[in-house]
Design an enzyme around this catalytic site. Structure first.
Site, PDB file in Angstrom:
ATOM      1  CE  LYS A 126     -60.024  -3.284 -80.159  1.00  0.00           C
ATOM      2  NZ  LYS A 126     -59.093  -3.137 -78.724  1.00  0.00           N
ATOM      3  CB  SER A 165     -61.109   0.114 -77.737  1.00  0.00           C
ATOM      4  OG  SER A 165     -60.662   1.468 -78.072  1.00  0.00           O
ATOM      5  CB  SER A 208     -57.229  -0.803 -80.139  1.00  0.00           C
ATOM      6  OG  SER A 208     -58.601  -0.123 -79.756  1.00  0.00           O
ATOM      7  CE  LYS A 244     -61.217   1.366 -81.754  1.00  0.00           C
ATOM      8  NZ  LYS A 244     -60.034   1.631 -80.954  1.00  0.00           N
TER       9      LYS A 244
END
Length: 348
Positions: free
Chosen positions: A280, A110, A168, A113
């Site tokens: 992130k 993730s 997320s 992102k």
């Protein structure tokens, strides 16, 4: 007559009589007792002033000595992190402080992102309403990290970014991709174009979320940290990604949402690090635990990335170690041990 002459002689010569001597002695004693407290108080006041003046200098020296010692200990040995790859550099000057197989290409999960958010913010119009498609709703299911959107809802792009970066949301990623690129495939093309523009030579995207462990979806620790630094130049990214909790009230076009971050370094989280900014985290079976991270302390910005950590706890320890290592190079002592759910001073 003789007595009178003797008295006159005594007055002329200035010799005081017994009564006069007693009066003068009494006045002298009285003056002494009046002045004594004044002298004692003055001496005490001067001593206190000198001590107060000297105290800050002594304390400052001790603090500097302690900081220098802590920094020396930190720099005595290069960190040995458990992540498969890692990279740390100065976000302001570009100076590199740590590399571990930093150009090896690995699944990114993730952390994908960060690029999705970067493109959305650069596109602008964050207060526009985005209509949620069925493809986005298809990822709002168990087994997928999600915001929880439903097809047909109309949600502000800004709110979708909170859903993307805090919980997320893979569903939010698809909704953003459809809005900015016109389709998920077209948005992925934009992602790869932007990666080339940023010089990310070991990065390639096949989707906007990182959910699937596609062998053609990869990055390197150096590239991920470089992308994080680029995103941190956008105030909207810093604000959104650095938020612990975000509420979206229900409206006539969408339900209400309560969104919580997964960034363990932020103030108020499980392992708060002083000055931590928006990063992130990510996880898949192939990628293991990954994260782009950053912090600003005493005016210095340190940015990094780790890929392939065995657990979120080890990932957190690795990130804290690498941040301390980076800050030590600019004269900032290591952060104190974390206190869960606390708000540490960015300049401590």
């Amino acid at each position: 007559m003789a007595q009178t002459n003797e008295m006159r002689t005594a007055k002329v010569s200035g010799a005081p009589d017994p009564a006069s001597r007693r009066a003068r002695r009494a006045r002298a004693y009285g003056l002494t007792w009046i002045l004594l407290p004044v002298v004692v108080f003055a001496a005490f006041f001067v001593t206190v002033v000198r001590m107060a003046t000297a105290a800050p200098t002594t304390h400052s020296t001790d603090s500097l000595d302690a900081s220098s010692a802590a920094i020396s200990v930190t720099l005595a040995k290069v960190p040995d992190i458990q992540a498969t790859t890692g990279f740390v550099f100065d976000g302001d000057t570009g100076e590199i402080y740590y590399t571990k197989d930093a150009d090896v290409e690995r699944p990114m999960a993730s952390t994908t992102k960060v690029m999705t958010a970067l493109l959305a913010i650069e596109a602008g119009g964050l207060d526009r309403a985005v209509t949620i498609g069925a493809d986005a709703e298809a990822l709002a299911v168990p087994g997928s990290s999600r915001m929880g959107v439903s097809a047909g809802e109309k949600i502000r792009l800004r709110d979708l970014l909170y859903g993307l970066l805090l919980p997320s949301g893979n569903d939010a990623a698809v909704a953003i991709a459809d809005e900015i690129g016109g389709s998920e495939a077209a948005f992925v093309d934009l992602m790869n174009t932007r990666a080339r523009e940023l010089g990310l030579t070991h990065t390639h995207y096949t989707n906007p979320h990182g959910l699937n462990d596609d062998p053609n979806h990869y990055t390197s620790a150096r590239d991920l940290a470089t992308l994080e630094a680029a995103a941190l130049k956008l105030p909207d990214f810093v604000k959104i990604a650095s938020t612990l909790h975000y509420s979206i009230p229900e409206t006539r076009t969408h339900k209400g949402y309560e969104l919580q971050t997964g960034n363990d370094l932020l103030a108020g989280s499980r392992s708060p690090y002083p000055g931590a900014l928006g990063g992130k985290p990510g996880y898949t079976n192939a990628a293991r635990y990954t994260m782009a991270f950053s912090a600003r302390r005493h005016g210095h910005l340190i940015v990094g990335a780790v890929l392939g950590d065995p657990s979120w706890q080890v990932r957190t320890d690795d990130m804290r170690t690498l941040l301390d290592w980076g800050f030590a190079h600019v004269g900032v002592r290591p952060a104190p041990p974390p206190v869960a759910w606390s708000t540490p001073d960015p300049n401590e």
